[in-house]
Every structure is written in C-alpha cells, then in structure tokens.
Scaffold this active site. Structure first.
Site, PDB file in Angstrom:
ATOM      1  N   CYS A 170      -7.400   4.650  -1.424  1.00 38.41           N
ATOM      2  CA  CYS A 170      -7.325   3.192  -1.512  1.00 38.41           C
ATOM      3  C   CYS A 170      -8.550   2.559  -2.156  1.00 38.41           C
ATOM      4  O   CYS A 170      -8.423   1.701  -3.036  1.00 38.41           O
ATOM      5  CB  CYS A 170      -7.131   2.598  -0.114  1.00 38.41           C
ATOM      6  SG  CYS A 170      -5.629   3.149   0.725  1.00 38.41           S
ATOM      7  N   ASP A 216       0.815  -1.215   0.000  1.00 40.75           N
ATOM      8  CA  ASP A 216       0.000   0.000   0.000  1.00 40.75           C
ATOM      9  C   ASP A 216       0.853   1.271   0.000  1.00 40.75           C
ATOM     10  O   ASP A 216       1.768   1.419   0.797  1.00 40.75           O
ATOM     11  CB  ASP A 216      -0.898  -0.015   1.238  1.00 40.75           C
ATOM     12  CG  ASP A 216      -2.117   0.881   1.109  1.00 40.75           C
ATOM     13  OD1 ASP A 216      -1.971   1.994   0.575  1.00 40.75           O
ATOM     14  OD2 ASP A 216      -3.198   0.474   1.536  1.00 40.75           O
ATOM     15  N   ASP A 268      -1.506   0.078  -4.767  1.00 41.30           N
ATOM     16  CA  ASP A 268      -2.790   0.678  -5.119  1.00 41.30           C
ATOM     17  C   ASP A 268      -2.600   2.107  -5.620  1.00 41.30           C
ATOM     18  O   ASP A 268      -3.256   2.536  -6.566  1.00 41.30           O
ATOM     19  CB  ASP A 268      -3.772   0.628  -3.941  1.00 41.30           C
ATOM     20  CG  ASP A 268      -3.197   1.169  -2.641  1.00 41.30           C
ATOM     21  OD1 ASP A 268      -1.995   1.496  -2.586  1.00 41.30           O
ATOM     22  OD2 ASP A 268      -3.950   1.249  -1.644  1.00 41.30           O
ATOM     23  N   HIS A 269      -1.684   2.849  -5.006  1.00 35.32           N
ATOM     24  CA  HIS A 269      -1.406   4.229  -5.413  1.00 35.32           C
ATOM     25  C   HIS A 269      -0.061   4.633  -4.834  1.00 35.32           C
ATOM     26  O   HIS A 269       0.576   3.872  -4.100  1.00 35.32           O
ATOM     27  CB  HIS A 269      -2.505   5.180  -4.936  1.00 35.32           C
ATOM     28  CG  HIS A 269      -2.826   5.031  -3.479  1.00 35.32           C
ATOM     29  ND1 HIS A 269      -1.961   5.418  -2.480  1.00 35.32           N
ATOM     30  CD2 HIS A 269      -3.895   4.498  -2.842  1.00 35.32           C
ATOM     31  CE1 HIS A 269      -2.478   5.156  -1.312  1.00 35.32           C
ATOM     32  NE2 HIS A 269      -3.661   4.585  -1.486  1.00 35.32           N
TER      33      HIS A 269
END
Length: 514
Positions: A53, A13, A319-320
């Site tokens: 998220c 993450d 995710d980012h």
C-alpha cells in the site's frame, strides 16, 4: 461565473483489475461502477507502479516511479522535498480532503524521535486535510459501532465472524456487524454528510476505502452472495511445489504468506490452503466488492440528484491488486500480473461523446494525478513521471504513447524479514529489489541480485514458464534488459535538468518525457 469544478477521487484497496462487470467478469455484480463506466472512460490495461500500500500510494499521489520516490515498503518515509497531488490541487483553490487513509510515512528529518508521526506508516499526505481518518485502528468506525450497541470492539475482534458456519470454509461466516454499519457504509456516510453542506462550492474529496482488502469477512447478505462453486478458479499450476521451482522468491513467499493475515480464523500458509478454502475466499472477496459498489451508488445518486454530477470529475481506481489464490498466493507480494493490474474508470463530464469508451492502451497509476490536475487547470510539475490521460478522455489516443508498463517490488522489509533474507538470499537491503517491464508480448523481471525471469505472455499468459535461462532466449533477455535501462535513464530526476542559463536568459523546457 463558471460552475465550480469538483473532484471525487476514489480508491478501493486491493481491487483486482479484472474484477468488474463492465470488463466481462463472469460473476461479479458491480452495477454502479458499470454505470460509471457508461458515463465515463474505462482503462482496461491499467497498472500500479509498486506494492504494497505505502509504495503504491506514493506513486499514485506523487506521480513518480518507486525508483524515484523511494517509498520502498510500508513505513518508508516520503521525502518532503517532493510535491504531490494535494499540494498542486491547492493551486486551483481546492483543499483536498481525506476520508480514509493515504499510508504516507512522515519524513523524519528535523523531527524529534518522540514525534507521534514517526510511530506510524499511516500518515496523511502532506497538503491534504483529514475529515475522517480510518487507519488500522479504525477508531471513528469502532466508536460508531459502540454507539450503536455493539460494545467495545477492537481492530482484532471486530473482524471475527459473528458465529462459525458448520460445514463451510472460514471466510463464509458473516461479520458481527450489519451491512448498514460496516466500515464501508460508515465512511461513505461521512462523505455524504460532508458533501451535503458544500453543494454550491468547489470541493475535492479523496475517498479511500479499505475494502476489499482483508480481513475477508463480509456482512450479511454479502457474505453468501457468491457461491464458491461458481467463482472462477485461481490461475495456478498442479502444485505449489512445482510453481515454487520457478524462482527462489516465489518459494520463499509460499513459506511466509499465511492465511491468518487474510482472515482472523485462518491457519497455516496460503500455499497449503485447500482448493475449497481458496474458492470461498474468492467468493467473500467478491461479496466485499459488491458491497463497495452498493455504497458508491449512494454517492453517485446524491451527486446526480443535487445537480453536481456534471461538474464533478469522478476517478475510481485502486492502489494495487490481489493474487486471490493465483500461483498459491494471497496478497500483493511478488511479480505476477494479478498483484499489479488495477481498475481505472474516469467520469469526465465535459466530454460526453467519449462516455462508454474502453481504452486498451497501457496506462499507469502515475497518470492519475496529472489527469486530475489538468481537469483543475493546474500545470503538471516537472517532477511527475506520469502523463495526463486527458486525450483519451476528450478526443482519442494521443499521438505518442507508451508501449509497455513498468512496476517494481521491494522485498527488503527491514523491520521483519531482513535477517531471514540475508541468511537465505545473501542479500543486503538495497539488493532486495525487482523491476518489471511488461508489454503486449513479453514480461521481463529484473532482480538486482537474483536471476531474472522472462515470460512469453502470448504463449504463456499464466506466467508459468520462465524463458530467461533458455539459450534460445538470451538475445531476447538482453534486448529487454536494454529497454529497461533506457526506461530508467529516461525517467531520472529532471526537476532542474531542463533549465539553462547558458544564453544569459533563463530557458525552461517543459513537456513529456517521450
């Protein structure tokens, strides 16, 4: 009988796309991921479709742009009519199994308001089963810490540092748990136990790690692995005030984003944080990354030792991204590249001639699910906006490919910020959106109801100088607005659009969108 095909799908993450040793980062140590890159293909120009998220993972798992799946914020439900990676993988006989979280909020229709699934945004993707659910409550990990003698910790207290470190910035202090007992160590250990009794059967595991997501506190020795004097400085202008003049949204983020959202002992806004505080936060972030890399090495070593490496598709991504002090921001809000550029490494065991290759072409997070499905021999649904990366993995560049990426950010946040947004911007929720078209030269940011931005990335890679208001750039702004409109038209829902009964015989057209 053919060997069973396995999938190890890893997300870490909030991992920046520029922060891997194999990509030439000047400091970070990621030997196991660098090794994965040498036995796979690395996509250097890979981008998520949305932040934070929930929206990002919705795009990753449904292969849809935000404008289509409409999971606009954390807590926005995913429409149950959409298929996803898990449902489709089941067609190959797999039961996709989760270790961690997917942040998918349940569709509320036909559910009672008291249904527990409607009280959290951290639901499990439909079609996926959960072996270990490690949401924000982190109860399985906290229970393991309690059994190890750490006492009754909570999600708030577990991330308080063991003790203050006089003369050092807040994020330097080590965590109160040992490295071998961290949430990363725990979750990877649970996956290894699960794998140990499945060596002769096909499996699909989704390992969804929290780190390097905040709170930024790292266990020893990772807390001191990197010195703030050595880390690359953030990309930012001479002052937050000068940067804030670029756009009203950036000014607002400077006022709202607070350090305590990133480390428990923080105070004030990120825009007000000292240079040393930002540099130490970057150093701690890197330490958490190296910790993740270490534990991924445990899994990779096990797969090789057990003879499963050559029948396992391994996907590592995020995710980012993370601003990490760039433009006086932490987190992933806004429109800057740092929040949307993410890593992607894929170990495809059937194409060893491509191992060690690095791809410069634009790829997007929506390409991940179709790639996994092609490996499993499952047809890619018409719903999917993404394209399988199989040609890059097996032979080289495909004949036709995109020349730009697109990503979106929705800042409505109706649960917390909407009254302020209405007062400051005069915007209703559905107007609180922006969409980005980014190619190798220009980056165009279109707001639904606020002024646009245009950056010349060749002359201004740091995204400091907005050209959108320049008279000389108006034709360029119009050209990119038209390109964005064409992209949106090309990616409208086509689930039934390419079926026709006109001839008296049902006709079905399937294929790429461009």
């Amino acid at each position: 009988m053919p060997s069973p095909k396995n999938v190890l799908f890893i997300t870490a993450d909030q991992w920046r796309g520029d922060t891997l040793g194999v990509l030439g980062h000047p400091l970070i140590q990621t030997p196991n991921l660098d090794g994965l890159a040498q036995s796979g293909v690395t996509f250097r120009n890979h981008w998520t479709q949305a932040t934070p998220c929930g929206p990002a993972r919705a795009s990753l798992l449904t292969s849809m742009y935000l404008m289509n799946h409409r999971v606009v914020n954390n807590g926005s439900p995913l429409d149950r009519r959409f298929t996803n990676l898990a449902w489709e993988a089941r067609k190959a006989g797999h039961e996709p199994t989760l270790f961690g979280y997917t942040d998918i909020a349940a569709d509320p229709r036909d559910r009672d308001r008291n249904d527990p699934d409607l009280k959290t945004y951290e639901g499990v993707l439909p079609g996926m089963v959960s072996a270990v659910s490690l949401t924000e409550s982190e109860k399985p990990w906290l229970a393991s810490l309690k059994a190890l003698g750490y006492g009754s910790l909570t999600p708030e207290t577990v991330y308080l540092p063991a003790a203050a470190s006089p003369g050092r910035e807040a994020t330097f202090a080590p965590a109160r748990y040992r490295a071998e007992h961290s949430n990363t160590a725990f979750l990877c250990g649970e996956l290894l136990k699960w794998l140990s009794v499945r060596e002769e059967e096909p499996w699909f595991a989704h390992l969804s790690l929290l780190r390097p997501h905040p709170p930024w506190v790292a266990p020893s020795p990772y807390h001191s692995m990197y010195s703030p004097e050595d880390v690359p400085p953030p990309v930012r202008g001479s002052s937050a005030a000068n940067e804030a003049a670029q756009h009203l949204l950036l000014q607002t983020l400077h006022e709202l984003v607070r350090t305590e959202s990133f480390y428990r002992t923080g105070t004030g806004t990120v825009a007000e944080a000292s240079e040393q505080e930002v540099l130490q936060a970057r150093a701690t972030y890197y330490g958490l990354m190296t910790e993740v890399d270490h534990h991924l090495g445990r899994i990779f070593d096990y797969l090789k030792a057990s003879g499963q490496w050559e029948r396992t598709l391994v996907v590592f991504t995020s995710d980012h991204g993370e601003m990490l002090g760039d433009h006086y921001l932490f987190g992933k809000s806004g429109y800057f590249d740092s929040a949307f550029h993410i890593p992607l490494i894929i170990h495809h065991p059937d194409a060893p001639s491509r191992h060690g290759t690095q791809i410069e072409a634009f790829t997007e997070t929506i390409d991940t699910a179709p790639t996994i499905l092609e490996w499993l021999g499952v047809d890619v649904p018409q719903q999917f906006d993404g394209l399988a990366l199989t040609p890059f993995l097996e032979s080289g560049a495909p004949e036709r490919w995109r020349d730009a990426v697109h990503f979106e950010f929705d800042f409505r946040e109706i649960a917390s910020l909407q009254p302020m947004i209405l007062e400051r911007f005069g915007l209703y929720p559905d107007q609180c959106t922006l969409c980005v078209l980014r190619d190798s030269r220009y980056k165009y940011v279109h707001f639904t109801a606020l002024p646009p931005l245009l950056f010349d990335l060749q002359e201004d890679p740091g995204e400091f100088h907005n050209l959108a208001e320049s008279p000389e750039a108006q034709l360029l702004v119009a050209r990119y607005a038209q390109k964005m409109l064409s992209w949106m038209l090309n990616h409208r829902d086509r689930t039934l659009a390419n079926i026709s009964y006109e001839s008296g015989t049902p006709l079905f057209w399937t294929g790429p969108r461009f």
